[in-house]
Design an enzyme around this catalytic site. Sequence first.
Site, PDB file in Angstrom:
ATOM      1  N   SER A   1      54.682   8.110 -38.762  1.00 19.79           N
ATOM      2  CA  SER A   1      55.116   7.261 -37.682  1.00 19.79           C
ATOM      3  C   SER A   1      56.322   6.438 -38.205  1.00 19.79           C
ATOM      4  CB  SER A   1      54.028   6.184 -37.752  1.00 19.79           C
ATOM      5  OG  SER A   1      54.074   5.265 -36.987  1.00 19.79           O
TER       6      SER A   1
ATOM      7  N   ASP B   1      50.465  12.653 -28.353  1.00 19.96           N
ATOM      8  CA  ASP B   1      51.161  11.406 -29.492  1.00 19.96           C
ATOM      9  C   ASP B   1      52.026  10.583 -28.756  1.00 19.96           C
ATOM     10  OD1 ASP B   1      51.859   9.665 -31.176  1.00 19.96           O
ATOM     11  OD2 ASP B   1      52.148  11.200 -32.392  1.00 19.96           O
TER      12      ASP B   1
END
Length: 664
Positions: free
Chosen positions: A446, A498
């Site tokens: 991330s 995602d």
Amino acid sequence: MPGLVALGRRWAIGSDDFVLPGAFELFVRLVWWIGILALYTVHKGHFNCPGGGLLHTYLLVLLILLASIICAISALVYVSMQGTISNPGPRKSLPKLLYIRLFLYLPEFIWAVVGAVWVSDSSVQCEKTVINVIMLTVIASWVIIIFTVIGVLIVFDPLGGKKTFYLTSGVDRNLESSQSGQLLYNVKNTATRVWEKRIRLLCCCIVQDDDHRVAFTSIAELFRNYFSDTDLVPSDIAAGLTLLHQEQDKMESCPKDPEEVLCHSPSSLVTDDLDIELENAAHYMLFAAAAYGWPYYIYTNPFTAVCKLSSDCCRNRPTDSDITGSDRYNFHFGSILKMTGLQYRDFIHISFHNKIYEIPFFVALDHKKEAIVVAVRGTLSFEDVLTDLSADCEDLTLEDVLENGFVHKGITQAANYIYRKLINDGILNQAFTIAPEYKLVIVGHSLGGGTASVLAIMLRNSFPTLRCYAFSPPGGLLSKSLADYTKHFIVSVIVGKDLVARLSMPNMEDLKRRIVRIVANCNRPKYQILLRGCWYEVFGGDPDDFPTELDGRNQGALTQPLLAEESLMVHRSPSYNTLEDESHLNSPPQYPHLYLPGRIIHIVEESSCSRWCSSDIKYTARWSNQTVFSSILISPKMVTDHMPDVVLKALNSLSQEHRSCISC
């Protein structure tokens, strides 16, 4: 849509948003009215007790008041059900009904006070049952009044008055005039201050310094610009998202062209390369996940983690010079040890220090892969969120690198912080002194994946054999030239749909325009869209046949904004939309396109046993390209596919499947 105008200001609620809450209140009021009527009927001849006269009057007035409220709510719900999201004309009488309903709160409040006084009067000697019912009535009245006040505060728009003033200041406005220009400047300034106050309120628990104040202003301007050209209320966005989800599912169910299928057929050489990178990614994802410390360890081991960490909290740890930042009870470091399987002596440096633009990381020796691993933590605190949201672009200029370009500002500042620690503090020199033959590998998930990618670019010249594995990095990270440059040493791993990997300002602008277009072209009321959408998200089924922007028009027509879209994006409505000329549907992009780093491995689910079942999931992986991630996909898994445990599970599944094939 557009936002309701009442009491001389615009509110963050639509005139079609009263159906569901109104229906719920209508049900409560009907049950309440029937209960009071039954109580009055049963005790009609038994009001001769002390205080009974007041009770008789109280019940009669309460029945009349509840009947009036029920009538007002029924009319409010009926009118709110009319029209569509982009056609509020049939609901033009709703503000008047709303005024009537709000006026009825005054006698309800007075009667709630009267009921409270009657219940608390010690001289009242009526039946206990009657007293208890009146007490419940008083409590119900106060609960409804309190929730109404909370609802009003939630839908209050601090800029509503200024927007309405700007709306009514004249249709033919000359924005070049000094008066209009000053008004425009004041409204934009006020909008920025409002967003800044909201961000400060959310971050009230953290210590704020100059870096925070600069970040607050930058993020506030980002939000103000993004929400400055539409008249969307939150329920409009929810309706648009559920419509987009169903439309995307319909598109995915269509058979693909043979050319599209053939283009993904990899050669054996590419397949071998993919298998190697998947095995490496599965190994290094453990380090990226371990960087989250004890929160991730407890999340993945909820029943045993605390006991295991508690047994290790009193053990010796490395000297204080090896660890910076707070790690009370040794929980963070203990979790890292358990997840990576390394020993104390394998860690060169660990930093738990966390501020805006300064994120935790650790440097360790990985003897299995003969690598010095720099693992950067992802988003886990308010400071990290501020780093994520500092999404302005800045130049990245490096010596001997021709492909200089734009990068994400907040992530680049975080990478600069780690770079200074690694180089200026001699951390990497210390690591290579211990293991000079090892290669350098930088990993992160991330925010950590984005930071690791920019850090790898900065270190590439000094360490030519460097490798970087970025798991679920942010989509708006590098300009095209830098993204192409990183394909030689960075591998990005993305799972499914995602959201973060597709998150960039151009993609967000595209999502906003798709939402406006699809809700403008849907001829169903909003409450039907939301109810059907909730059913579809929870129970599945076939996507609904609500009209979409693809229905009944050719591709050329889709490039032109329709009448309803013009009214939502450009029409003189009480919103920001009249304040900026560049907010037109077909205006050029305000933000440069930024891309994912390196080569991209896209992992998708092949099959699962049911909509919500997480067992028996099979994954497939392939090399992908940037265009696959140029649009945000709406799905219940758009958030869960980003989670580190899901990424690790997918990589382990693919790695295990590959090993099984080799053994067979």
